[in-house]
Design a protein around this motif. Structure first.
Motif, PDB file in Angstrom:
ATOM      1  N   THR A   1       0.828  -1.209   0.000  1.00 43.49           N
ATOM      2  CA  THR A   1       0.000   0.000   0.000  1.00 43.49           C
ATOM      3  C   THR A   1       0.862   1.258   0.000  1.00 43.49           C
ATOM      4  OG1 THR A   1      -0.176  -0.103   2.403  1.00 43.49           O
ATOM      5  CG2 THR A   1      -1.956  -1.106   1.134  1.00 43.49           C
ATOM      6  N   ASP A   2       1.989   1.213   0.714  1.00 46.82           N
ATOM      7  CA  ASP A   2       2.905   2.355   0.695  1.00 46.82           C
ATOM      8  C   ASP A   2       3.461   2.583  -0.704  1.00 46.82           C
ATOM      9  OD1 ASP A   2       2.559   2.767   3.399  1.00 46.82           O
ATOM     10  OD2 ASP A   2       4.297   1.543   3.953  1.00 46.82           O
ATOM     11  N   LEU A   3       3.818   1.503  -1.380  1.00 42.07           N
ATOM     12  CA  LEU A   3       4.333   1.611  -2.743  1.00 42.07           C
ATOM     13  C   LEU A   3       3.262   2.147  -3.691  1.00 42.07           C
ATOM     14  CD1 LEU A   3       6.716   1.102  -4.606  1.00 42.07           C
ATOM     15  CD2 LEU A   3       5.871  -1.213  -4.934  1.00 42.07           C
TER      16      LEU A   3
ATOM     17  N   ASN B   1       0.734   4.057  -2.886  1.00 39.44           N
ATOM     18  CA  ASN B   1       0.536   5.470  -2.570  1.00 39.44           C
ATOM     19  C   ASN B   1       1.646   6.334  -3.160  1.00 39.44           C
ATOM     20  OD1 ASN B   1      -1.828   5.065  -1.146  1.00 39.44           O
ATOM     21  ND2 ASN B   1      -0.785   4.853   0.824  1.00 39.44           N
ATOM     22  N   ALA B   2       2.871   5.868  -3.069  1.00 38.20           N
ATOM     23  CA  ALA B   2       3.989   6.620  -3.631  1.00 38.20           C
ATOM     24  C   ALA B   2       3.868   6.715  -5.151  1.00 38.20           C
ATOM     25  CB  ALA B   2       5.311   5.960  -3.239  1.00 38.20           C
ATOM     26  N   MET B   3       3.461   5.646  -5.799  1.00 44.79           N
ATOM     27  CA  MET B   3       3.293   5.665  -7.250  1.00 44.79           C
ATOM     28  C   MET B   3       2.178   6.610  -7.672  1.00 44.79           C
ATOM     29  SD  MET B   3       5.554   3.842  -8.682  1.00 44.79           S
ATOM     30  CE  MET B   3       4.931   3.491 -10.289  1.00 44.79           C
ATOM     31  N   SER B   4       1.113   6.663  -6.920  1.00 40.10           N
ATOM     32  CA  SER B   4       0.013   7.562  -7.282  1.00 40.10           C
ATOM     33  C   SER B   4       0.395   9.020  -7.056  1.00 40.10           C
ATOM     34  CB  SER B   4      -1.242   7.210  -6.483  1.00 40.10           C
ATOM     35  OG  SER B   4      -1.065   7.499  -5.112  1.00 40.10           O
ATOM     36  N   ARG B   5       1.261   9.297  -6.093  1.00 41.96           N
ATOM     37  CA  ARG B   5       1.686  10.674  -5.847  1.00 41.96           C
ATOM     38  C   ARG B   5       2.674  11.166  -6.895  1.00 41.96           C
ATOM     39  NH1 ARG B   5       2.112   8.970  -0.405  1.00 41.96           N
ATOM     40  NH2 ARG B   5       4.363   8.847  -0.678  1.00 41.96           N
ATOM     41  N   CYS B   6       3.501  10.292  -7.428  1.00 39.36           N
ATOM     42  CA  CYS B   6       4.556  10.724  -8.354  1.00 39.36           C
ATOM     43  C   CYS B   6       4.228  10.366  -9.797  1.00 39.36           C
ATOM     44  CB  CYS B   6       5.895  10.133  -7.940  1.00 39.36           C
ATOM     45  SG  CYS B   6       6.021   8.370  -8.218  1.00 39.36           S
ATOM     46  N   ARG B   7       2.972  10.159 -10.109  1.00 37.22           N
ATOM     47  CA  ARG B   7       2.583   9.761 -11.460  1.00 37.22           C
ATOM     48  C   ARG B   7       2.988  10.816 -12.499  1.00 37.22           C
ATOM     49  NH1 ARG B   7       0.468   5.200 -13.028  1.00 37.22           N
ATOM     50  NH2 ARG B   7      -0.325   4.945 -10.940  1.00 37.22           N
TER      51      ARG B   7
END
Length: 40
Positions: A3-5, A7-13
């Motif tokens: 889930t952390d990964l 979330n990070a992917m959705s923030r840096c898209r």
């Protein structure tokens, strides 16, 4: 962890394609630098 990964992917898209382009440019530079001496 997953889930952390996610979330990070959705923030840096937005910048993900720029990071991929930078990585590709580094690989091209490395490839050219390693093979350039063979031409001379």
């Amino acid at each position: 962890m997953i889930t952390d990964l996610a979330n990070a992917m959705s923030r840096c898209r937005r910048t993900l394609w720029q990071d991929a382009l930078g990585a590709a440019a580094l690989m091209v530079t490395l490839f050219a630098g390693l093979h350039l001496p063979a031409l001379f």
